[in-house]
Design a protein around this motif. Sequence first.
Motif, short mmCIF file in Angstrom:
data_model
loop_
_atom_site.label_atom_id
_atom_site.label_comp_id
_atom_site.label_asym_id
_atom_site.label_seq_id
_atom_site.Cartn_x
_atom_site.Cartn_y
_atom_site.Cartn_z
N GLY A 177 0.80 -1.14 -0.11
CA GLY A 177 -0.05 -0.16 -0.06
C GLY A 177 0.93 1.14 0.17
O GLY A 177 2.16 1.20 0.04
N ALA A 178 0.27 2.32 -0.13
CA ALA A 178 0.94 3.69 -0.21
C ALA A 178 1.20 4.17 1.10
O ALA A 178 0.37 4.16 2.06
N ASP A 179 2.38 4.69 1.22
CA ASP A 179 2.97 5.32 2.49
C ASP A 179 2.11 6.39 2.80
O ASP A 179 1.95 6.86 4.03
N VAL A 180 1.79 7.37 1.76
CA VAL A 180 1.39 8.91 1.95
C VAL A 180 0.12 8.88 1.00
O VAL A 180 0.44 8.80 -0.12
N ILE A 181 -1.03 9.31 1.46
CA ILE A 181 -1.93 9.65 0.62
C ILE A 181 -2.42 11.15 0.66
O ILE A 181 -2.91 11.42 1.62
N ILE B 220 -4.89 9.92 10.36
CA ILE B 220 -5.69 10.67 9.25
C ILE B 220 -5.81 12.12 9.77
O ILE B 220 -6.02 12.32 10.86
N GLN B 221 -5.53 12.92 9.02
CA GLN B 221 -5.56 14.42 9.35
C GLN B 221 -6.11 15.38 8.09
O GLN B 221 -5.70 15.17 7.15
N THR B 222 -6.68 16.34 8.50
CA THR B 222 -7.20 17.61 7.59
C THR B 222 -6.07 18.56 7.59
O THR B 222 -5.07 18.62 8.71
N THR B 223 -5.91 19.24 6.68
CA THR B 223 -4.97 20.49 6.78
C THR B 223 -5.83 21.56 6.24
O THR B 223 -6.74 21.34 5.22
N VAL C 236 1.08 2.26 9.31
CA VAL C 236 2.03 3.63 9.58
C VAL C 236 2.06 4.62 8.43
O VAL C 236 2.73 5.56 8.65
N GLY C 237 0.81 4.51 7.59
CA GLY C 237 0.95 5.69 6.60
C GLY C 237 0.31 6.92 7.13
O GLY C 237 -0.29 7.03 8.10
N ASP C 238 0.41 7.97 6.19
CA ASP C 238 -0.61 9.01 6.47
C ASP C 238 -1.52 9.24 5.46
O ASP C 238 -1.30 9.09 4.02
#
Length: 348
Positions: free
Chosen positions: A243-247, A293-296, A267-269
């Motif tokens: 899978g992808a480390d960062v999306i 999981i984060q908004t910015t 452990v991804g973002d």
Amino acid sequence: MRALRLPGWKSEPELVEVAEPTPGPGQVVVKIGAAGACHSDLHLMHDFEAGAVPWNPPFTLGHENAGWVHALGDGVTGLEVGQPVAVYGPWGCGTCARCRVGVDPYCENPAGAPVPGGGGGLGLDGGMADYLLVPDARHIVPLPAGLDPVQAAPLTDAGLTPYHAIRRSWPKLGPTSTAVVIGVGGLGHVGVQILKATTAARVIAVDTREEALRLAEECGADLALRSGAETAQEIRKVTGGRGADVIVDCVGADATLALGVAAARTVGDLTIVGIGGGTLPVGFFSVPYEVSIQTTYWGSRPELIEVLELGARGMIHPKATTFALEDAMTAYRKMADGTLEGRAVVVP
Ligand SMILES: [Zn+2]
Ligand SMILES: [Zn+2]
């Protein structure tokens, strides 16, 4: 002067004549060289209503602005008339703990800001006009040599917003990692470039539109995938099942958030950038272990300086389509029907 003003919620902007602004003490008037048209402006026109945000129309649109210093208010030092500048878009109070470190989007004293939780083009008059009144000189960022306003304007949001989102994930973006950008529009196409310019990750771009996938490849994406039922599996397949480390989700709809989780590595973002308004169930068994999981929202003033530097050195290059101020509504219509490539920039 001319200004493209939003007269009320759920209404079409109007190009009208208004008085030219004059700077008060500590303020700056910028002659607009370019103002970017943002997808969020469409939400201002069509979706928002009273109470959705802490401010209301009427105001002039345009929250991605660059140009030249035109007039300085009393007490402003360190800037010269005619100097090319970008305008930092979120305008906080300037004195709270967040504003003091240049993170105005998260101002904790909105009552002390020129407009609570907004800025030029977001509650106050923006840059879709001949001139823009900037209420505090600290929002003016001189352009590095080699960067013109047409390139700089989109960098203040379409560049800064994905930069801020990607920057938090830098430690996870080593040479064996994979980053996914969902949605290759105004922000996403610059996001692909920022990943290539600042990390060693393999970059996968996902979009529903064939032209957007071609743009992603032009921007350096290693793989461009047409979004569909199999997309998460395809991402797992090309990452050896991991899978992808960062999306970075530049859409933020239910379907793209679900794709993000389905494609994420442990452990991804997963960072939600797009304001599509989707939601995602988060629980012990619903997301891979330790996925963050984060908004910015937007970015900081120091980060804008870094983004402008990347632009000046040619490491990122927003694909800008220019429109005259009279044709700004054409730009928004093309954006709404999905036929705009990259970023629309209005040159008054
Ligand atoms: Zn925007
Ligand atoms: Zn503040």
